[in-house]
Enzyme design. Structure first.
Site, PDB file in Angstrom:
ATOM      1  CB  SER A  73      -0.829   0.188   1.140  1.00 27.83           C
ATOM      2  OG  SER A  73      -0.342   0.102   2.261  1.00 27.83           O
ATOM      3  CE1 TYR A 134       0.409   1.412  -3.589  1.00 25.58           C
ATOM      4  CE2 TYR A 134       0.374   3.617  -3.791  1.00 25.58           C
ATOM      5  CZ  TYR A 134      -0.297   2.620  -3.133  1.00 25.58           C
ATOM      6  OH  TYR A 134      -1.660   2.588  -3.209  1.00 25.58           O
TER       7      TYR A 134
HETATM    8  C1  15L Z   1      -2.256   5.312  -1.019  1.00 26.66           C
HETATM    9  O1  15L Z   1      -2.346   4.845  -2.202  1.00 26.66           O
HETATM   10  C2  15L Z   1      -1.536   4.756  -0.009  1.00 26.66           C
HETATM   11  O2  15L Z   1      -1.956   3.321  -0.103  1.00 26.66           O
HETATM   12  C3  15L Z   1      -1.971   5.269   1.244  1.00 26.66           C
HETATM   13  O3  15L Z   1      -1.018   4.716   2.622  1.00 26.66           O
HETATM   14  C4  15L Z   1      -1.899   6.706   1.629  1.00 26.66           C
HETATM   15  O4  15L Z   1      -0.838   7.293   1.474  1.00 26.66           O
HETATM   16  C5  15L Z   1      -2.823   7.188   0.460  1.00 26.66           C
HETATM   17  O5  15L Z   1      -2.301   6.805  -0.799  1.00 26.66           O
HETATM   18  C6  15L Z   1      -2.570   8.922   0.147  1.00 26.66           C
HETATM   19  O6  15L Z   1      -1.935   9.306  -0.733  1.00 26.66           O
HETATM   20  O7  15L Z   1      -2.830   9.470   1.416  1.00 26.66           O
END
Ligand code: 15L
Length: 269
Positions: A73, A134
């Site tokens: 994530s 990511y």
């Molecule tokens: C995401 O995609 C992440 O999984 C999460 O941990 C947050 O960081 C979120 O984005 C974000 O951008 O706040």
């Protein structure tokens, strides 16, 4: 209806489990670690890895819709993103197709488009400008969803999720916040949506500007607004740091995370 939820033990899975529980609905929870003693009514547990085709084929049996939250994530080395987030998503979709699963809801992210400016109106289907490996993995997830829709007619909805937490943490999240209740509303709408969609996963934030048109087209009606937290967050945060060049970007601090391609370059080919 039986829904397979991958990544069920993660942050979003934990927030969604009680909110998706319904009379007559089975939630089959899958993760690499899961507390089997903590199952609610209508919940089933599968312990396993999304990259394992055998596990996934068995987990898809009798499933009507898959909600794919699994994978890393946040930013990780390229090899991990490739294996877990990209290959894992492909295994999820391919095993779903083979099992005749009609609907797939895929957790994408705002980090697919992290280098776009955050100010002003943020339209649906913004062209990818990932901010991390990511983010690239999530672009691939959207592309795989599109492929499985066009090739096989699977109904696929990709959720470009902003920040799904009980409450926003900082001024960026005043525009990216997705309340857990709105997240459940969005997932409910997506579970029965036909066609292929990429939808913003945000609440009706006053400071948003993120299009809710595509979400509304599939029946998502957000009810929450981060504005109720704004005064408290802005007072606690103080003046913005003028040296922070990532502040105005959708992806925020993800935009200057180091990229780790070390293992890639050690292959010696
Ligand atoms: C995401 O995609 C992440 O999984 C999460 O941990 C947050 O960081 C979120 O984005 C974000 O951008 O706040």
């Amino acid at each position: 209806m039986r829904i397979l939820m991958t990544g069920a033990a993660g942050g979003m899975g934990t927030l969604l489990r009680p909110r998706l529980a319904r009379e007559g609905r089975v939630l089959r929870l899958l993760d690499i670690e899961l507390d089997r003693t903590d199952l609610g009514p209508g919940e089933e547990a599968v312990i396993g890895d999304i990259t394992d085709a055998g596990t996934m084929a068995a987990a898809m049996d009798g499933v009507d819709a898959v909600l794919h939250l699994g994978g890393h994530s946040r930013e990780k080395p390229w090899a991990d993103i490739l294996e877990v987030n990209i290959n894992g998503t492909c295994v999820v979709l391919e095993t779903a197709r083979k099992a005749g699963v009609r609907h797939a809801v895929l957790a994408s992210s705002n980090h697919t488009v992290g280098f776009h400016p955050r100010a002003g109106r943020v339209p649906d289907y913004l062209f990818p400008r990932p901010d991390t490996y990511y983010g690239v993995g999530k672009v691939a997830l959207e592309a795989l969803g599109s492929l499985y829709h066009d090739r096989y007619g699977m109904a696929v909805t990709c959720l470009r999720i902003g920040s799904c937490y009980e409450r926003p943490h900082d001024d960026r999240m005043l525009s990216t916040w997705l309340s857990p209740d709105d997240c459940a509303r969005l997932v409910e709408a997506s579970l029965t949506a036909e066609g292929f969609h990429i939808v913003w996963g945000v609440s009706a934030n006053t400071r948003g500007g993120w299009s809710l048109e595509e979400g509304r087209a599939i029946g998502y009606e957000p009810r929450d607004d981060s504005e109720v937290f704004a005064a408290e967050i802005l007072a606690a945060q103080g003046e913005p740091d003028p040296a922070d060049t990532t502040r105005g970007l959708i992806g925020g601090s993800f935009c200057d995370r180091d990229l780790d391609a070390d293992n890639l370059l050690k292959n010696g080919k």
